[in-house]
Design an enzyme around this catalytic site. Structure first.
Site, PDB file in Angstrom:
ATOM      1  N   ASP A  36      37.091   7.570 -32.106  1.00 27.17           N
ATOM      2  CA  ASP A  36      37.442   7.992 -30.816  1.00 27.17           C
ATOM      3  C   ASP A  36      38.873   7.984 -30.615  1.00 27.17           C
ATOM      4  OD1 ASP A  36      37.029   9.317 -28.409  1.00 27.17           O
ATOM      5  OD2 ASP A  36      35.546   8.002 -27.554  1.00 27.17           O
TER       6      ASP A  36
HETATM    7  C1  BGC Z   1      36.237  10.455 -25.356  1.00 25.65           C
HETATM    8  C2  BGC Z   1      35.596  11.302 -26.455  1.00 25.65           C
HETATM    9  C3  BGC Z   1      36.153  12.716 -26.692  1.00 25.65           C
HETATM   10  C4  BGC Z   1      37.729  12.365 -27.317  1.00 25.65           C
HETATM   11  C5  BGC Z   1      38.325  13.526 -27.642  1.00 25.65           C
HETATM   12  C6  BGC Z   1      37.807  10.468 -25.760  1.00 25.65           C
HETATM   13  O1  BGC Z   1      38.562   9.962 -24.847  1.00 25.65           O
HETATM   14  O2  BGC Z   1      35.645   9.115 -25.311  1.00 25.65           O
HETATM   15  O3  BGC Z   1      34.191  11.427 -25.865  1.00 25.65           O
HETATM   16  O4  BGC Z   1      35.356  13.334 -27.663  1.00 25.65           O
HETATM   17  O5  BGC Z   1      38.581  11.712 -26.009  1.00 25.65           O
HETATM   18  O6  BGC Z   1      38.652  14.473 -26.698  1.00 25.65           O
END
Ligand code: BGC
Length: 715
Positions: free
Chosen positions: A259
């Site tokens: 993440d």
């Molecule tokens: C979120 C994810 C997301 C990623 C990319 C993160 O802050 O937890 O779910 O896919 O950002 O945008």
């Protein structure tokens, strides 16, 4: 196993180019994390980034992909990733809303349409679906998943993966799915986003892992570990689960993508002292791609020097990334079906699906005296409240590339559906702040109206990531405003928008009707009008238990029995200030028909292990309107070596019934689906009695019940 092209590339790559393939940078528009991505073209040119997120659209995609394939030394194309959580340009209902349709075919269709649009905009991989079971509506991200139940979440996840990926990622109009957030993120303590999680291995195996297992079986290309830790081990560094369960037990062969910034956050978690240690922990646990933290780029060379990782481990991850590029067909067609005009030309073809999905996601929770559907006579209607004409809020928490100008608001939809009615509109109050005009104009409209439609609830950014709440009430001054409207005594229909259940029992007691409209997307207004006018009968059912009070949370139908079940007795498992029951059970939802259940038939009465149990029930619509009924099939094993939940969902089916129509629905329940982890945590079917319970929701009082006896032995 990687092919000759990949081995040939690997043999030419420098260490920095290898690590580059493991780096994903944010570039351009909608940056979602704490680090703002700048221009990534330098890093791409130098082979220091193998994938990017948040770039889409023909111009930007062509430009950046050209840098990779024309200007970088090895000319390796980029993977471009984007969060297509509930639609790309066309916005579909938020996942928690769409889950209410209880229809895997619909779930797949909306993912397919989203994939087509995203692919036409140059997106090759999406960070969806989110498969986090959650039983805590304080947690803002409850809106991004399919609710509280592992079975529903599993079917939802598999349908989304099929929809995104099609038969093969080589087909046009597909995107690679990244299932997230592995695992237990939805059990964040106190419902606070990014907080620690802790649970038994049994709960993990029974409830939190199965959706991921289902998505892997459906072929998901990628998995994203959660930001959170599980019992002290951050998921980004969780070798036993990433390498052990995911790649081992579950047989996942794809790519693990961290993440946003999560690898570097291992330092803040308190398991690494610097980026080299953080990078080594993540890589060795099984994380192939570092999204935006810089830890792989800066830390892996050091980790290699210090002997914390081996070149072989780095290369194993590089192979997996290149394999995904190969599966996506990027080496042969780096632009991968990018449309000259991007997604825009496809939108018209998806409007009807967006309207259908929105219609089927709304849940009718109250309809006192059949106040809905609206009378066919022309009426004076007061459509008031902050969400009556709110094109941005309609789009929900993660609306991808959606644009508010494409949203049909409730005001637009109702005016289009009922030109014969005099529809007055005033906001009255803001979602979280006073409206400059004050409530008077709205109250005056309401006072004069034959019918009041009150559109209230949360703004779209009050759920989703980093949007946990301690209260489940109406934000701002809306409760006072709603009370003032209800005090007028006019027939009142409430459209309640939210990314979670709102614990407002007084509203349900006082309003004539309440329709839970979540955030229904681009076609929200048309869909709501279809339901209000009776062009369609509401059919959504709650995919999450609706509490009376935040104090009941976590509340869910799959709880285990207490040795002292709640009763009038003093020393029983209950509260002294509120009932233990929810306001609305999982599965609850009204239609305009009136459906009754009878004649539950379960065959055979003594099944053996290899058998399939047939469960049939009669439905009768004795109402005056058509009904779209969802029938739930639960089981309970009353006595087992490990105490089993009071109800376990094993199936559901949907059926349309005309007024006066009778029909029998038949569901198949393989005996193998009765398996559960025994005392040794190995799944097995225990012989003995099983209750089979069928009905319209998890409210036990409404379920028909029969018992089958599973015989000892058998295949
Ligand atoms: C979120 C994810 C997301 C990623 C990319 C993160 O802050 O937890 O779910 O896919 O950002 O945008």
């Amino acid at each position: 196993m990687s092919g000759p092209r990949i081995e040939a590339l690997l043999s030419q790559m420098t260490l920095s180019e290898k690590i580059g393939q493991l780096v994903m940078l944010a570039a351009g528009f909608s940056v979602t994390g704490p680090i703002i991505g700048g221009d990534a073209s330098g890093a791409v040119r130098e082979g220091r980034a193998g994938s990017l997120l948040n770039v889409f659209g023909p111009g930007a995609v062509r430009d950046i992909q050209r840098v990779a394939i024309e200007q970088s030394r090895l000319k390796i194309p980029l993977i471009l990733g984007f969060d297509v959580v509930h639609g790309h340009r066309t916005v579909f209902p938020v996942p928690l809303g769409e889950a209410a349709a209880f229809d895997p075919t619909l779930w797949e269709q909306t993912a397919r349409a989203s994939a087509r649009e995203a692919a036409a905009d140059g997106v090759a991989l999406t960070f969806a679906p989110m498969l986090d079971v959650s039983r805590d509506p304080r947690w803002g991200r409850v809106v991004e998943g399919a609710g509280e139940d592992a079975f529903v979440q599993s079917l939802f996840g598999a349908a989304k993966v099929r929809g995104f990926e099609g038969e093969s990622l080589g087909e046009s109009g597909t995107v690679a799915a990244t299932v997230k957030h592995f695992v237990a993120y939805g059990a964040a303590s106190a419902g606070r986003d990014y907080a620690s999680t802790d649970m038994s291995e049994r709960t993990l195996r029974e409830t939190y892992l199965p959706p991921f297992q289902a998505a892997i079986a459906a072929g998901c290309a990628a998995v994203m570990p959660a930001f959170s830790d599980l019992s002290g081990v951050p998921m980004t560094a969780n070798g036993p689960l990433l390498d052990g369960w995911l790649r081992g037990e579950a047989g996942f062969r794809g790519v693990v993508i961290s993440d946003y910034n999560a690898v570097a956050e291992l330092v803040a978690h308190g398991v690494a002292t610097d980026l080299a240690e953080a990078a080594a922990l993540a890589l060795r646990a099984g994380v192939d791609i570092d999204m935006m933290s810089g830890a792989y780029e800066q830390g892996l060379p050091l980790a290699l020097q210090r002997g914390l990782v081996t070149l072989g481990e780095i290369e194993a991850s590089v192979r997996r990334v290149l394999e995904l590029k190969e599966r996506l067909g990027l080496f042969d067609d780096p632009m991968r079906g990018l449309g000259a005009d991007g997604a825009a030309p496809l939108m018209a073809a998806h409007r009807e699906l967006a309207r259908e999905a929105a219609r089927r996601s709304a849940v009718l929770l109250r309809n006192r005296g059949d106040i809905l559907p609206l009378s066919e006579r022309p009426q004076r209607i007061a459509l008031i409240g902050p969400l009556a004409d709110a094109p941005t809020d309609m789009m929900g928490s993660w609306s991808g590339a959606g644009e508010a100008r494409d949203s049909v608001t409730v005001l637009d939809g109702l005016r289009a559906a009922r030109p014969d009615c005099d529809i007055g509109h005033a906001r009255g109050v803001g979602v979280d702040e006073a409206d400059e005009s004050g409530p008077d104009a709205a109250l005056a409209l309401a006072r004069e109206a034959d019918l009041v439609i009150l559109a209230i609830g949360e703004a779209r950014d009050m759920s989703g990531e980093a949007a946990s709440r301690t209260g489940l009430d109406l934000p701002g001054d809306q409760a006072n405003f709603a009370r003032a409207v209800l005090d007028l005594g006019r027939p009142t229909v409430v459209l309640l928008s939210s990314g979670r259940p709102l614990a407002v029992p007084w509203l349900f007691e006082r309003a004539g009707a309440v329709l839970a409209t979540w955030f229904l997307g681009s076609e929200a207004g048309h869909a709501v009008a279809d339901l209000l006018t009776g062009r369609a009968s509401p059919s959504g059912r709650l995919p999450i238990t609706w509490p009376r009070s935040v104090g009941q949370v976590p509340i869910f139908f799959g709880e285990r029995p207490s040795g002292r079940p709640a009763s009038d007795g003093h020393y029983t498992s209950k509260y002294i200030d509120l009932p233990t029951t929810p306001l609305f059970a999982f599965g609850y939802g009204l239609t305009y028909g009136r459906v009754s259940y009878s004649a539950l038939g379960v065959e055979p009465p003594r099944p053996r292990r290899g058998d399939t149990i047939t469960v049939a029930v009669d439905l009768f619509n004795d109402g005056e309107h058509p009904a779209e009924e969802t029938v739930f099939l639960f089981i309970r094993k009353p006595v087992a070596r490990v105490a089993r939940p009071l109800l376990e969902l094993k199936g559901f089916s949907r059926l349309s019934l005309a007024p006066g129509e009778r029909a029998r629905t038949v569901m198949a329940l393989p005996v193998s689906a009765l398996a559960f982890p025994g005392p040794d945590l190995r799944p097995a079917v225990e012989p003995g009695d099983y209750e089979i319970l069928v009905g319209p929701s998890a409210d036990r009082a409404q379920l028909l019940r029969q018992v089958v006896h599973v015989e000892e032995g058998g295949a």
